[in-house]
Design a protein around this motif. Structure first.
Motif, PDB file in Angstrom:
ATOM      1  N   THR A   1       0.809  -1.170   0.022  1.00 49.44           N
ATOM      2  CA  THR A   1       0.147   0.004   0.058  1.00 49.44           C
ATOM      3  C   THR A   1       0.910   1.151   0.058  1.00 49.44           C
ATOM      4  OG1 THR A   1      -1.793  -1.235   1.190  1.00 49.44           O
ATOM      5  CG2 THR A   1      -1.920   1.329   1.403  1.00 49.44           C
ATOM      6  N   ALA A   2       2.143   1.344   0.867  1.00 51.54           N
ATOM      7  CA  ALA A   2       2.669   2.538   0.798  1.00 51.54           C
ATOM      8  C   ALA A   2       3.473   2.902  -0.481  1.00 51.54           C
ATOM      9  CB  ALA A   2       3.794   2.075   1.738  1.00 51.54           C
ATOM     10  N   ALA A   3       4.086   1.560  -1.219  1.00 49.87           N
ATOM     11  CA  ALA A   3       4.606   1.615  -2.563  1.00 49.87           C
ATOM     12  C   ALA A   3       3.713   2.333  -3.471  1.00 49.87           C
ATOM     13  CB  ALA A   3       5.151   0.268  -3.062  1.00 49.87           C
ATOM     14  N   SER A   4       2.459   1.740  -3.511  1.00 50.82           N
ATOM     15  CA  SER A   4       1.295   2.195  -4.545  1.00 50.82           C
ATOM     16  C   SER A   4       0.910   3.509  -4.045  1.00 50.82           C
ATOM     17  CB  SER A   4       0.286   1.363  -4.516  1.00 50.82           C
ATOM     18  OG  SER A   4       0.328  -0.195  -4.491  1.00 50.82           O
ATOM     19  N   SER A   5       0.903   4.104  -2.907  1.00 51.66           N
ATOM     20  CA  SER A   5       0.445   5.407  -2.779  1.00 51.66           C
ATOM     21  C   SER A   5       1.583   6.288  -3.104  1.00 51.66           C
ATOM     22  CB  SER A   5       0.240   5.379  -1.226  1.00 51.66           C
ATOM     23  OG  SER A   5      -0.905   4.724  -0.845  1.00 51.66           O
ATOM     24  N   SER A   6       2.727   5.944  -2.934  1.00 50.05           N
ATOM     25  CA  SER A   6       3.909   6.671  -3.133  1.00 50.05           C
ATOM     26  C   SER A   6       3.934   6.939  -4.815  1.00 50.05           C
ATOM     27  CB  SER A   6       5.168   5.948  -2.935  1.00 50.05           C
ATOM     28  OG  SER A   6       5.339   5.798  -1.388  1.00 50.05           O
TER      29      SER A   6
ATOM     30  N   LEU B   1       1.393   9.477  -5.854  1.00 53.11           N
ATOM     31  CA  LEU B   1       1.636  10.784  -5.383  1.00 53.11           C
ATOM     32  C   LEU B   1       2.890  11.346  -6.497  1.00 53.11           C
ATOM     33  CD1 LEU B   1       1.800  10.586  -1.583  1.00 53.11           C
ATOM     34  CD2 LEU B   1      -0.011  11.780  -2.852  1.00 53.11           C
ATOM     35  N   LEU B   2       3.496  10.521  -6.651  1.00 54.81           N
ATOM     36  CA  LEU B   2       4.495  10.712  -7.589  1.00 54.81           C
ATOM     37  C   LEU B   2       4.001  11.277  -8.972  1.00 54.81           C
ATOM     38  CD1 LEU B   2       7.592  11.056  -8.227  1.00 54.81           C
ATOM     39  CD2 LEU B   2       7.880   8.874  -8.749  1.00 54.81           C
ATOM     40  N   GLY B   3       2.938  10.231  -9.432  1.00 59.76           N
ATOM     41  CA  GLY B   3       2.275  10.709 -10.796  1.00 59.76           C
ATOM     42  C   GLY B   3       1.677  12.141 -10.757  1.00 59.76           C
ATOM     43  N   ASP B   4       1.039  12.448  -9.557  1.00 60.69           N
ATOM     44  CA  ASP B   4       0.373  13.742  -9.324  1.00 60.69           C
ATOM     45  C   ASP B   4       1.352  14.794  -9.426  1.00 60.69           C
ATOM     46  OD1 ASP B   4      -2.244  15.109  -8.574  1.00 60.69           O
ATOM     47  OD2 ASP B   4      -0.838  15.640  -7.147  1.00 60.69           O
ATOM     48  N   HIS B   5       2.377  14.528  -8.422  1.00 62.75           N
ATOM     49  CA  HIS B   5       3.530  15.718  -8.552  1.00 62.75           C
ATOM     50  C   HIS B   5       4.099  15.751  -9.893  1.00 62.75           C
ATOM     51  CE1 HIS B   5       7.093  17.703  -7.321  1.00 62.75           C
ATOM     52  NE2 HIS B   5       7.709  17.149  -8.031  1.00 62.75           N
ATOM     53  N   ASN B   6       4.163  14.853 -10.756  1.00 56.21           N
ATOM     54  CA  ASN B   6       4.875  14.992 -12.138  1.00 56.21           C
ATOM     55  C   ASN B   6       3.870  15.699 -13.188  1.00 56.21           C
ATOM     56  OD1 ASN B   6       7.254  13.723 -11.384  1.00 56.21           O
ATOM     57  ND2 ASN B   6       6.469  11.779 -12.180  1.00 56.21           N
ATOM     58  N   LEU B   7       2.644  15.338 -12.842  1.00 60.82           N
ATOM     59  CA  LEU B   7       1.563  16.125 -13.712  1.00 60.82           C
ATOM     60  C   LEU B   7       1.669  17.503 -13.256  1.00 60.82           C
ATOM     61  CD1 LEU B   7      -0.899  16.431 -15.483  1.00 60.82           C
ATOM     62  CD2 LEU B   7      -2.277  15.846 -13.481  1.00 60.82           C
TER      63      LEU B   7
ATOM     64  N   PHE C   1      -3.282   3.921 -15.233  1.00 61.76           N
ATOM     65  CA  PHE C   1      -2.161   3.646 -14.460  1.00 61.76           C
ATOM     66  C   PHE C   1      -2.824   3.007 -13.070  1.00 61.76           C
ATOM     67  CE2 PHE C   1       0.833   4.666 -11.182  1.00 61.76           C
ATOM     68  CZ  PHE C   1       2.011   3.723 -11.487  1.00 61.76           C
ATOM     69  N   LEU C   2      -3.682   3.803 -12.508  1.00 59.47           N
ATOM     70  CA  LEU C   2      -4.392   3.292 -11.329  1.00 59.47           C
ATOM     71  C   LEU C   2      -5.007   1.867 -11.357  1.00 59.47           C
ATOM     72  CD1 LEU C   2      -5.212   3.898  -8.405  1.00 59.47           C
ATOM     73  CD2 LEU C   2      -7.407   5.277  -9.263  1.00 59.47           C
ATOM     74  N   VAL C   3      -5.510   1.627 -12.261  1.00 58.52           N
ATOM     75  CA  VAL C   3      -6.356   0.425 -12.560  1.00 58.52           C
ATOM     76  C   VAL C   3      -5.261  -0.644 -12.804  1.00 58.52           C
ATOM     77  CG1 VAL C   3      -7.764  -1.033 -14.274  1.00 58.52           C
ATOM     78  CG2 VAL C   3      -8.557   1.355 -13.572  1.00 58.52           C
ATOM     79  N   ILE C   4      -4.239  -0.708 -13.484  1.00 63.25           N
ATOM     80  CA  ILE C   4      -2.994  -1.476 -13.765  1.00 63.25           C
ATOM     81  C   ILE C   4      -2.537  -1.663 -12.298  1.00 63.25           C
ATOM     82  CG2 ILE C   4      -0.893  -1.793 -14.511  1.00 63.25           C
ATOM     83  CD1 ILE C   4      -1.956  -0.542 -17.285  1.00 63.25           C
ATOM     84  N   LEU C   5      -2.150  -0.542 -11.628  1.00 64.50           N
ATOM     85  CA  LEU C   5      -1.589  -0.669 -10.347  1.00 64.50           C
ATOM     86  C   LEU C   5      -2.356  -1.495  -9.423  1.00 64.50           C
ATOM     87  CD1 LEU C   5       0.949   0.436  -8.693  1.00 64.50           C
ATOM     88  CD2 LEU C   5      -0.306   2.488  -7.934  1.00 64.50           C
ATOM     89  N   ILE C   6      -3.747  -1.086  -9.239  1.00 60.03           N
ATOM     90  CA  ILE C   6      -4.575  -1.987  -8.464  1.00 60.03           C
ATOM     91  C   ILE C   6      -4.400  -3.552  -8.706  1.00 60.03           C
ATOM     92  CG2 ILE C   6      -7.064  -2.445  -7.850  1.00 60.03           C
ATOM     93  CD1 ILE C   6      -7.525   0.615  -8.032  1.00 60.03           C
ATOM     94  N   GLY C   7      -4.473  -3.853  -9.804  1.00 61.91           N
ATOM     95  CA  GLY C   7      -4.376  -5.219 -10.386  1.00 61.91           C
ATOM     96  C   GLY C   7      -3.137  -5.840 -10.069  1.00 61.91           C
ATOM     97  N   VAL C   8      -1.957  -5.123 -10.243  1.00 63.94           N
ATOM     98  CA  VAL C   8      -0.627  -5.243 -10.012  1.00 63.94           C
ATOM     99  C   VAL C   8      -0.551  -5.880  -8.438  1.00 63.94           C
ATOM    100  CG1 VAL C   8       1.889  -4.982  -9.834  1.00 63.94           C
ATOM    101  CG2 VAL C   8       0.472  -4.776 -12.097  1.00 63.94           C
ATOM    102  N   TRP C   9      -0.954  -4.753  -7.817  1.00 66.36           N
ATOM    103  CA  TRP C   9      -0.918  -4.808  -6.213  1.00 66.36           C
ATOM    104  C   TRP C   9      -1.850  -6.071  -5.664  1.00 66.36           C
ATOM    105  CZ3 TRP C   9      -5.225  -4.400  -2.587  1.00 66.36           C
ATOM    106  CH2 TRP C   9      -4.863  -4.197  -1.305  1.00 66.36           C
ATOM    107  N   GLY C  10      -3.049  -6.190  -6.104  1.00 61.61           N
ATOM    108  CA  GLY C  10      -3.838  -7.328  -5.795  1.00 61.61           C
ATOM    109  C   GLY C  10      -3.045  -8.567  -6.064  1.00 61.61           C
TER     110      GLY C  10
END
Length: 226
Positions: A30-35, A38-44, A195-204
């Motif tokens: 969860t910490a890795a996914s949240s980071s 946040l990094l994606g939002d910062h880059n935007l 990216f969020l959808v992919i991240l959730i799939g990879v995370w799960g």
């Protein structure tokens, strides 16, 4: 009577090890996914800032030149609006809040800043003044216009229909005039959503595989002790 599943988890060494490992993995993933989010939002937001900074520098030159009828400190509202109109267009807008509280926008006959963006900029300005005590933002050490301008102000994303804009308090000039900008970032927001959808799939998937692997490992480790 205590449920069987609870007794297996907390009433045995194997259950307690599996439970502790589950929580460690869960919080780690969860910490890795949240980071990553946040990094994606910062880059935007950083991308928007870099995109608009060049245009804002040219706008300042417009305010200082003949079209602006003097420096940005002394330019008349009509001259400022003319420069704002020149540098605003489809998908990107500039507007300004003057030191005396007036809001100057591009000519509505050429391009019009959507009302939700103006309302959001007013909210950003009020919040920023509260947070900074009316002193503005970080000073860009490389700024030379009018003795320097405060840059990298707060920003937020506003959804209008199917279009997403990032509204940004771009700079506060020494005159007290605050320059706002907005840019259509729909494509970037859509990419982030994918990216969020992919991240959730990879995370799960990763969490499930890790838990199965840990369960097998724990069984092998404690089997000699049982």
């Amino acid at each position: 009577m205590e449920p069987t599943w609870k007794r297996k988890l907390t009433g045995s060494l194997q259950g307690r090890l599996e439970l502790a490992t589950f929580f460690a993995l869960f919080f780690g993933f969860t910490a890795a996914s949240s980071s990553s989010l946040l990094l994606g939002d910062h880059n935007l937001r950083r991308h928007h800032h870099m995109q608009v900074q060049r245009q804002a520098s040219e706008l300042n030159l417009c305010l200082d030149g003949p079209q602006g009828s003097g420096t940005s400190v002394s330019a008349k509202p009509a001259s400022i609006e003319k420069c704002l109109t020149r540098f605003s267009g489809w998908g990107h807008f500039f507007w300004m809040r003057t030191a005396d509280g007036r809001w100057l926008v591009p000519d509505a006959g050429v391009t019009q800043v959507p009302d939700p963006l103006l309302e959001e900029s007013k909210r950003i300005f009020r919040s920023d003044m509260v947070l900074n005590g009316g002193s503005g933002h970080h000073m860009d050490a490389n700024a030379s216009h009018e003795g320097g301008a405060h840059l990298w102000g707060p920003s937020s994303i506003v959804e209008i229909g199917s279009t997403d804009y990032i509204v940004h308090l771009h700079s506060v000039l020494p005159s007290g005039n605050a320059l706002f900008s907005a840019e259509d970032v729909t494509s970037y927001v859509n990419i982030d959503a994918q990216f969020l959808v992919i991240l959730i799939g990879v995370w799960g998937g990763s969490l499930l595989i890790s838990l199965l692997a840990v369960r097998l490992l724990v069984v092998r480790v404690i089997s000699p002790l049982v």
